[in-house]
Motif scaffolding. Structure first.
Motif, PDB file in Angstrom:
ATOM      1  N   VAL A 102       0.848  -1.201   0.000  1.00 21.66           N
ATOM      2  CA  VAL A 102       0.000   0.000   0.000  1.00 21.66           C
ATOM      3  C   VAL A 102       0.881   1.248   0.000  1.00 21.66           C
ATOM      4  CG1 VAL A 102      -0.377   0.397   2.475  1.00 21.66           C
ATOM      5  CG2 VAL A 102      -2.186   0.891   0.859  1.00 21.66           C
ATOM      6  N   ARG A 103       2.033   1.150   0.634  1.00 18.32           N
ATOM      7  CA  ARG A 103       2.946   2.291   0.632  1.00 18.32           C
ATOM      8  C   ARG A 103       3.420   2.564  -0.800  1.00 18.32           C
ATOM      9  NH1 ARG A 103       7.015   0.858   4.554  1.00 18.32           N
ATOM     10  NH2 ARG A 103       5.328   0.827   6.073  1.00 18.32           N
ATOM     11  N   GLU A 104       3.775   1.492  -1.476  1.00 17.87           N
ATOM     12  CA  GLU A 104       4.220   1.612  -2.862  1.00 17.87           C
ATOM     13  C   GLU A 104       3.112   2.213  -3.733  1.00 17.87           C
ATOM     14  OE1 GLU A 104       7.046   1.039  -4.350  1.00 17.87           O
ATOM     15  OE2 GLU A 104       6.410   1.011  -6.465  1.00 17.87           O
ATOM     16  N   ALA A 105       1.870   1.722  -3.523  1.00 22.20           N
ATOM     17  CA  ALA A 105       0.749   2.227  -4.321  1.00 22.20           C
ATOM     18  C   ALA A 105       0.527   3.710  -4.054  1.00 22.20           C
ATOM     19  CB  ALA A 105      -0.514   1.436  -4.014  1.00 22.20           C
ATOM     20  N   GLY A 106       0.758   4.132  -2.816  1.00 20.33           N
ATOM     21  CA  GLY A 106       0.512   5.528  -2.458  1.00 20.33           C
ATOM     22  C   GLY A 106       1.599   6.455  -2.966  1.00 20.33           C
ATOM     23  N   THR A 107       2.827   5.974  -3.006  1.00 22.35           N
ATOM     24  CA  THR A 107       3.915   6.885  -3.355  1.00 22.35           C
ATOM     25  C   THR A 107       4.396   6.713  -4.782  1.00 22.35           C
ATOM     26  OG1 THR A 107       5.440   5.242  -2.487  1.00 22.35           O
ATOM     27  CG2 THR A 107       4.833   7.031  -1.012  1.00 22.35           C
ATOM     28  N   ASN A 108       4.226   5.526  -5.320  1.00 18.62           N
ATOM     29  CA  ASN A 108       4.885   5.263  -6.587  1.00 18.62           C
ATOM     30  C   ASN A 108       3.915   4.763  -7.652  1.00 18.62           C
ATOM     31  OD1 ASN A 108       6.968   5.029  -8.285  1.00 18.62           O
ATOM     32  ND2 ASN A 108       8.213   3.715  -6.979  1.00 18.62           N
ATOM     33  N   ALA A 109       3.662   3.464  -7.659  1.00 19.47           N
ATOM     34  CA  ALA A 109       2.791   2.881  -8.683  1.00 19.47           C
ATOM     35  C   ALA A 109       1.863   1.879  -8.024  1.00 19.47           C
ATOM     36  CB  ALA A 109       3.645   2.162  -9.724  1.00 19.47           C
ATOM     37  N   GLY A 110       0.647   1.727  -8.606  1.00 22.09           N
ATOM     38  CA  GLY A 110      -0.346   0.820  -8.054  1.00 22.09           C
ATOM     39  C   GLY A 110       0.134  -0.621  -8.042  1.00 22.09           C
ATOM     40  N   GLU A 111      -0.487  -1.437  -7.212  1.00 28.19           N
ATOM     41  CA  GLU A 111      -0.059  -2.828  -7.065  1.00 28.19           C
ATOM     42  C   GLU A 111      -1.282  -3.735  -6.904  1.00 28.19           C
ATOM     43  OE1 GLU A 111       3.352  -3.850  -5.006  1.00 28.19           O
ATOM     44  OE2 GLU A 111       4.227  -2.376  -6.350  1.00 28.19           O
ATOM     45  N   ILE A 112      -1.059  -5.036  -7.180  1.00 23.96           N
ATOM     46  CA  ILE A 112      -2.093  -6.039  -6.903  1.00 23.96           C
ATOM     47  C   ILE A 112      -1.530  -7.039  -5.922  1.00 23.96           C
ATOM     48  CG2 ILE A 112      -3.692  -7.726  -7.867  1.00 23.96           C
ATOM     49  CD1 ILE A 112      -2.922  -6.918 -10.567  1.00 23.96           C
ATOM     50  N   ALA A 113      -2.373  -7.458  -4.996  1.00 26.01           N
ATOM     51  CA  ALA A 113      -1.973  -8.566  -4.117  1.00 26.01           C
ATOM     52  C   ALA A 113      -3.053  -9.636  -4.195  1.00 26.01           C
ATOM     53  CB  ALA A 113      -1.814  -8.076  -2.694  1.00 26.01           C
ATOM     54  N   PHE A 114      -2.653 -10.836  -4.600  1.00 27.54           N
ATOM     55  CA  PHE A 114      -3.572 -11.960  -4.617  1.00 27.54           C
ATOM     56  C   PHE A 114      -3.410 -12.722  -3.311  1.00 27.54           C
ATOM     57  CE2 PHE A 114      -2.812 -11.283  -9.180  1.00 27.54           C
ATOM     58  CZ  PHE A 114      -4.115 -11.211  -9.622  1.00 27.54           C
ATOM     59  N   VAL A 115      -4.493 -12.808  -2.549  1.00 28.14           N
ATOM     60  CA  VAL A 115      -4.413 -13.477  -1.252  1.00 28.14           C
ATOM     61  C   VAL A 115      -5.161 -14.806  -1.336  1.00 28.14           C
ATOM     62  CG1 VAL A 115      -4.991 -13.296   1.189  1.00 28.14           C
ATOM     63  CG2 VAL A 115      -4.318 -11.249  -0.094  1.00 28.14           C
ATOM     64  N   GLY A 116      -4.429 -15.899  -1.289  1.00 27.62           N
ATOM     65  CA  GLY A 116      -5.041 -17.220  -1.432  1.00 27.62           C
ATOM     66  C   GLY A 116      -4.939 -18.044  -0.155  1.00 27.62           C
ATOM     67  N   GLY A 117      -5.839 -18.991  -0.015  1.00 29.67           N
ATOM     68  CA  GLY A 117      -5.833 -19.886   1.134  1.00 29.67           C
ATOM     69  C   GLY A 117      -7.127 -20.679   1.120  1.00 29.67           C
ATOM     70  N   GLU A 118      -7.185 -21.747   1.912  1.00 37.45           N
ATOM     71  CA  GLU A 118      -8.403 -22.563   1.894  1.00 37.45           C
ATOM     72  C   GLU A 118      -9.554 -21.851   2.604  1.00 37.45           C
ATOM     73  OE1 GLU A 118      -7.196 -26.153   3.899  1.00 37.45           O
ATOM     74  OE2 GLU A 118      -7.613 -25.286   5.849  1.00 37.45           O
ATOM     75  N   ALA A 119     -10.751 -22.411   2.472  1.00 37.99           N
ATOM     76  CA  ALA A 119     -11.921 -21.827   3.126  1.00 37.99           C
ATOM     77  C   ALA A 119     -11.659 -21.762   4.625  1.00 37.99           C
ATOM     78  CB  ALA A 119     -13.150 -22.668   2.836  1.00 37.99           C
ATOM     79  N   GLY A 120     -11.881 -20.592   5.225  1.00 40.44           N
ATOM     80  CA  GLY A 120     -11.711 -20.465   6.664  1.00 40.44           C
ATOM     81  C   GLY A 120     -10.276 -20.255   7.109  1.00 40.44           C
ATOM     82  N   ALA A 121      -9.374 -20.044   6.152  1.00 41.89           N
ATOM     83  CA  ALA A 121      -7.962 -19.877   6.522  1.00 41.89           C
ATOM     84  C   ALA A 121      -7.697 -18.527   7.168  1.00 41.89           C
ATOM     85  CB  ALA A 121      -7.079 -20.029   5.281  1.00 41.89           C
ATOM     86  N   GLY A 122      -8.623 -17.591   6.926  1.00 39.57           N
ATOM     87  CA  GLY A 122      -8.453 -16.279   7.539  1.00 39.57           C
ATOM     88  C   GLY A 122      -8.062 -15.191   6.551  1.00 39.57           C
ATOM     89  N   GLY A 137       4.571 -10.370 -12.545  1.00 42.60           N
ATOM     90  CA  GLY A 137       5.491  -9.251 -12.706  1.00 42.60           C
ATOM     91  C   GLY A 137       5.632  -8.492 -11.417  1.00 42.60           C
ATOM     92  N   GLU A 138       6.398  -7.415 -11.495  1.00 42.67           N
ATOM     93  CA  GLU A 138       6.791  -6.785 -10.234  1.00 42.67           C
ATOM     94  C   GLU A 138       5.649  -6.064  -9.523  1.00 42.67           C
ATOM     95  OE1 GLU A 138       9.567  -3.615 -10.651  1.00 42.67           O
ATOM     96  OE2 GLU A 138       9.202  -3.446 -12.799  1.00 42.67           O
ATOM     97  N   HIS A 139       4.540  -5.818 -10.237  1.00 40.41           N
ATOM     98  CA  HIS A 139       3.449  -5.115  -9.553  1.00 40.41           C
ATOM     99  C   HIS A 139       2.366  -6.058  -9.060  1.00 40.41           C
ATOM    100  CE1 HIS A 139       5.044  -1.193 -10.417  1.00 40.41           C
ATOM    101  NE2 HIS A 139       5.407  -1.688 -11.578  1.00 40.41           N
ATOM    102  N   ALA A 140       2.595  -7.358  -9.191  1.00 33.87           N
ATOM    103  CA  ALA A 140       1.594  -8.323  -8.749  1.00 33.87           C
ATOM    104  C   ALA A 140       2.237  -9.306  -7.768  1.00 33.87           C
ATOM    105  CB  ALA A 140       1.030  -9.083  -9.946  1.00 33.87           C
ATOM    106  N   ALA A 141       1.677  -9.363  -6.567  1.00 34.26           N
ATOM    107  CA  ALA A 141       2.265 -10.244  -5.549  1.00 34.26           C
ATOM    108  C   ALA A 141       1.262 -11.320  -5.154  1.00 34.26           C
ATOM    109  CB  ALA A 141       2.626  -9.434  -4.320  1.00 34.26           C
TER     110      ALA A 141
END
Ligand SMILES: Nc1ncnc2c1ncn2[C@@H]1O[C@H](COP(=O)(O)OP(=O)(O)OP(=O)(O)O)[C@@H](O)[C@H]1O
Ligand SMILES: [Mg+2]
Length: 873
Positions: free
Chosen positions: A17-37, A167-171
């Motif tokens: 979020v810091r990077e998105a605010g100061t430099n360039a937008g970013e994507i974060a894919f958050v994966g995990g099983e059902a109920g993982a949190g 790529g570098e903007h997708a984590a």
């Protein structure tokens, strides 16, 4: 609530979020099983995000068929509410996407957009993720996407999106199960045996919490037991509310609950206090989807059916989303309502580009279509077939189209029969049944010629022209293309006009005729002028495919324009085809890493059809063969299995040429002759001097006495065949194709051989380099430069054996310090190796390096299964 073991993820999100605010937008894919949190992690993170940040949520829910653009419209609504501007209910999908992009870009303030549970997303929402993802750098936005990774089957459409957005903007972040230590911490003071709880739950946080707070003496064995124990403690009224809410995926408006159950205030409060439900503004929802499923499973079928009917009644009065109406009508077994709403929902979905959802709605309607009249059923079947065609579900399309055809025949509806025959023709071509395809289209034309000529006939002529174009039957393609064009112009049908011009242009361009590019450019112009996006995409695609073999630079221009256009307008169906040609172009231009990477990326897509995979397979096989890497035969065998039975030059030719080339490197002249002959056989009566040239060249290599008509082959090949190595080398130079130039020079005297060797070494070529060296030695040349060290040469991309070792560990998802430990190196040295690998593979991130490693065959595909979280793909 305290979150355990999530510090790393929170820190990583904070960095993004810091990077998105100061430099360039970013994507974060958050994966995990059902109920993982996943949800609580993102909630906690957004709470800490600070005041100036707008947080916008969009949710997908577990409806039978997903709401079209549900989460996207939620985000826009939230944005509008936040900025005090009006929402925009009647925007087209394209307007909606660009409106959002604009509001998430500077000078607007930083935003966090959370799209939840994308494993349930409709196709149009996934298109939005692609759209925003491709432009994320220019936004001031952190896009967080959550999804259940255990729900991603190999063919799941979200997988393709994840594969594309790297790529570098997708984590990628993974949310894992809790450790025993964490479970011990949570269990403290509950009197439960933490070890036992950890064992039963596998550390799944949702399950752990449920088990720990279940009002039972023993440890409940399943999530369901734990949830139901809570339900049992509720009063009758609270249970009723909870059950009602369990029948509505997502959330239940309080007003809906009131309409059905009267005043629910106290009962709802109780269900919330018992930890089953929670409030969501003016709605109620389960604390967790797993809880909803547990409660839903306890309601008896007949009762559930009645409740769904009641819910449907209220939702209809309120004009709810069509997907919701279909969901409840379906569970209420209300056939009349289903047949009313499902086709409408399908139409709505198709209009927004959610074709998979359109297919699903139509399939639902078809399951209950017995009561419909024959024409109604035929129309439904035809719509289903049309949407299946769009989504490349070939066998489902064939089934519905055949049924529709029978009905239209019985009803004596000529136009209906013709429309369906054209659809059938297209499916048959896709699956390689070219003769059947021709037959269907011819029949459609015969039927339509009995009616007064108009748009339908024009479309049928153009379809025939297209099949002839693909079959390289030049005269037929041009004749029917022209007929289609004349009729289309007369009836003012721009789409058919663009289609016909495309067929004519492609035919001319590939057969060596005049004016092909101009016709294709006219097709493009008509399409752009009338905003016919698919046709524009098709014009670009065929410009690229036809120009790649003959005019690299122009092909390159249309490739980048076409890709940008298709990406901007989400013409997704043509992108794989264009990208596959990008791989071939890169190969021709001598950018082998790029070619292998592009091809491998395309080949990974689970949803690609065999014909779409062909150019990628051939390009990848040739990179490997020319390098001398293993794994060539298997790829070409796969290509041949599909291509050969079609007997089409377009498909057979490139595969046969590649197999002949490979056989030549192996010194197997008999096979060279056989493979090339098989390709040339498919060329009889057809014309494509580039494919024919390549085949004739290899055929001649095996059999120097053979006569080749120079008229039939493209000039550089003709020159090579005539033995004019100098002329050929110059021609290849002109075309920007270094490997072919080296191949021509390899037939020259010492000086030419030396130049050939230099080119081949700079490309990293294997077998041909050896051949040229041998020829130099035979010519008595002295001081032939030595090749690179054997082990380095054995590895593509010039990686050293140490670098290959490091890469293999990267593929398994090891961190730098683990790498250092295993290889007995310092982390500094490991970092050094990694940056050298990235440089040699021409990639920017470890994830991309892993992809490249597969693409280049440096590590075996089997190793992918071992790839874990960090590098996970
Ligand atoms: N790190 C954690 N520490 C303690 N408890 C947790 C943690 N993560 C999740 N939980 C508990 O697990 C529950 C489920 O979490 P959450 O709803 O975020 O799962 P999810 O991954 O979003 O699941 P789904 O895929 O079904 O949406 C939470 O309500 C919380 O009680
Ligand atoms: Mg969740």
């Amino acid at each position: 609530m305290e979150l355990l073991e999530r510090q790393t993820q929170l820190e990583e999100l904070t960095r993004h979020v810091r990077e998105a605010g100061t430099n360039a937008g970013e994507i974060a894919f958050v994966g995990g099983e059902a109920g993982a949190g996943k949800s609580v992690l993102v909630e906690q993170f957004t709470r800490q995000a600070g005041r100036g940040v707008r947080v916008l949520w969009g949710h997908c829910d577990a409806l039978q068929t997903s709401r079209v653009l549900g989460p996207v419209t939620e985000v826009l609504a939230a944005l509008s509410a936040a900025s005090g501007t009006a929402g925009a209910p009647s925007l087209s999908r394209e307007q909606l996407f660009s409106r959002l992009l604009e509001r998430l870009s500077p000078p607007n303030p930083l935003s966090i957009v959370v799209l939840e549970d994308l494993h349930w997303a409709d196709e149009a929402t996934l298109d939005f993720v692609r759209f925003l993802g491709r432009r994320i750098q220019r936004t001031r936005c952190l896009l967080i996407v959550t999804y259940r990774d255990d729900e991603l089957t190999p063919a799941h459409p979200l997988r393709t999106v994840l594969g594309e957005l790297t790529g570098e903007h997708a984590a990628r972040l993974r949310v894992d199960a809790l450790s025993l230590a964490a479970v011990e911490q949570l269990a403290r003071g509950t009197g439960r045996d933490a070890r036992r709880v950890h064992e039963i739950t596998g550390g799944n946080p949702f399950f752990v919490r449920e088990v720990l707070s279940a009002p039972l003496d023993t440890v409940p064995e399943t999530v369901r037991d734990a949830v139901l124990a809570r339900l049992m403690q509720c009063s009758v009224a609270a249970r009723e509310v909870t059950e009602l809410v369990s029948l509505v995926p997502g959330k239940t408006e309080l007003s809906l609950a009131r309409a059905l159950l009267g005043d629910v205030g106290a009962a709802a409060d109780e269900a919330v206090t018992r930890g089953l439900l929670r409030y969501h503004d003016e709605a109620l929802a389960f604390r967790h989807e797993l809880g909803r499923l547990a409660v839903e499973s306890t309601i008896q079928r007949a009762r559930a059916q009645g409740l769904h009917q009641d819910i449907l009644r209220v939702l209809v009065e309120r004009g709810a989303d069509l997907s919701q109406l279909v969901h409840h009508a379906s569970h209420a077994q209300d056939v009349k309502a289903l047949l009313e709403y499902a086709p409408r929902a399908a139409q709505h979905a198709a209009h927004a580009g959610a074709h998979r959802e359109a297919v699903a709605h139509l399939a639902t309607a078809l399951r209950h279509a017995d009561s419909l009249s024959a024409p109604e059923r035929a129309r439904l079947l035809e719509s289903h077939a049309t949407e299946c065609d769009t989504t490349n579900q070939v066998s489902a399309c064939l089934e519905s189209a055949n049924q529709a055809l029978t009905l239209w025949r019985e009803l004596g509806d000529t136009a209906g029969q013709a429309r369906v025959l054209l659809l059938l023709g297209r499916q048959c071509w896709k699956s390689g049944e070219t003769t059947l395809a021709d037959g269907h289209v011819a029949e459609a034309i015969a039927l339509l010629e009995t009616l007064s000529p108009g748009r339908d006939l024009a479309a049928a002529y153009s379809a025939r022209s297209q099949l002839a174009m693909l079959g390289k039957r030049v005269a037929e393609a041009l004749e029917f293309g022209q007929r289609a064009l004349d009729l289309a112009v007369a009836s003012g049908d721009h789409a058919v006009q663009a289609h016909a011009l495309n067929n004519i242009g492609t035919t001319l361009l590939c057969s060596g005729g005049q004016g092909g590019i101009e016709k294709l450019e006219q097709s493009l112009a008509v399409s752009l002028e009338h905003n016919l996006q698919r046709h524009a995409g098709r014009a670009y695609a065929n410009l690229v495919a036809s120009l790649v073999p003959q005019r690299s630079r122009l092909a390159e221009r249309y490739l980048s324009e076409g890709t940008a256009y298709c990406e901007a307008h989400n013409v997704e169906e043509l992108l794989p085809f264009i990208r596959a040609w990008a791989a071939r172009l890169a190969l021709n231009q001598g950018h082998w890493e790029k070619a292998a990477r592009a091809a491998a990326r395309e080949l990974e897509r689970a949803d690609a059809l065999a014909w779409e995979r062909l150019p990628g397979l051939v390009a990848l096989a040739l990179v490997r063969a020319r390098r001398g890497d293993p794994g060539v035969e298997a790829i070409l065998d796969e290509a041949a299995r599909f291509a050969l039975p079609t007997r089409e030059l377009l498909r057979v030719g490139p595969v046969a040429a590649a197999r002949a080339e490979v056989a030549w490197y192996l010194g197997d002249l008999k096979r060279v002759a056989e493979e090339a002959a098989a390709g040339l056989e498919a060329a009889v009566g057809h014309r494509d001097p580039w494919i024919q040239g390549e085949l004739a060249y290899w055929r001649r290599r095996a059999d120097p006495a053979l006569q080749v008509d120079p008229e039939l082959v493209a000039e550089p090949y003709a020159l090579m065949i005539e033995g004019d190595w100098e002329g050929a080398a110059a021609a290849w130079q002109q075309l920007g194709m270094p490997y072919e130039r080296a191949l021509a020079l390899a037939d020259g005297p010492e000086e030419a051989l030396r130049e050939s060797l230099t080119i081949l070494e700079s490309l990293g070529a294997g077998p041909l380099t050896a051949i040229v060296r041998q020829r130099l030695r035979m010519a008595g040349a002295r001081g032939i430069p030595r090749g690179p060290r054997a082990s380095t040469r054995a590895n593509p991309a010039g990686l050293t054996s140490r670098e290959v070792q490091v890469l293999a560990l990267l593929v398994r998802g090891h961190t730098n310090s683990e790498l250092a430990n295993r290889l007995h190196l310092s982390t500094k040295t490991v970092e050094h190796h990694i940056s050298s690998i990235l440089e040699k593979l021409e990639v920017h991130s470890r994830t991309e390096a892993v992809a490249a490693a597969f693409g280049l065959g440096i590590v075996k595909a089997g190793a992918a299964g071992e790839a874990s979280g960090a590098g996970g793909r």
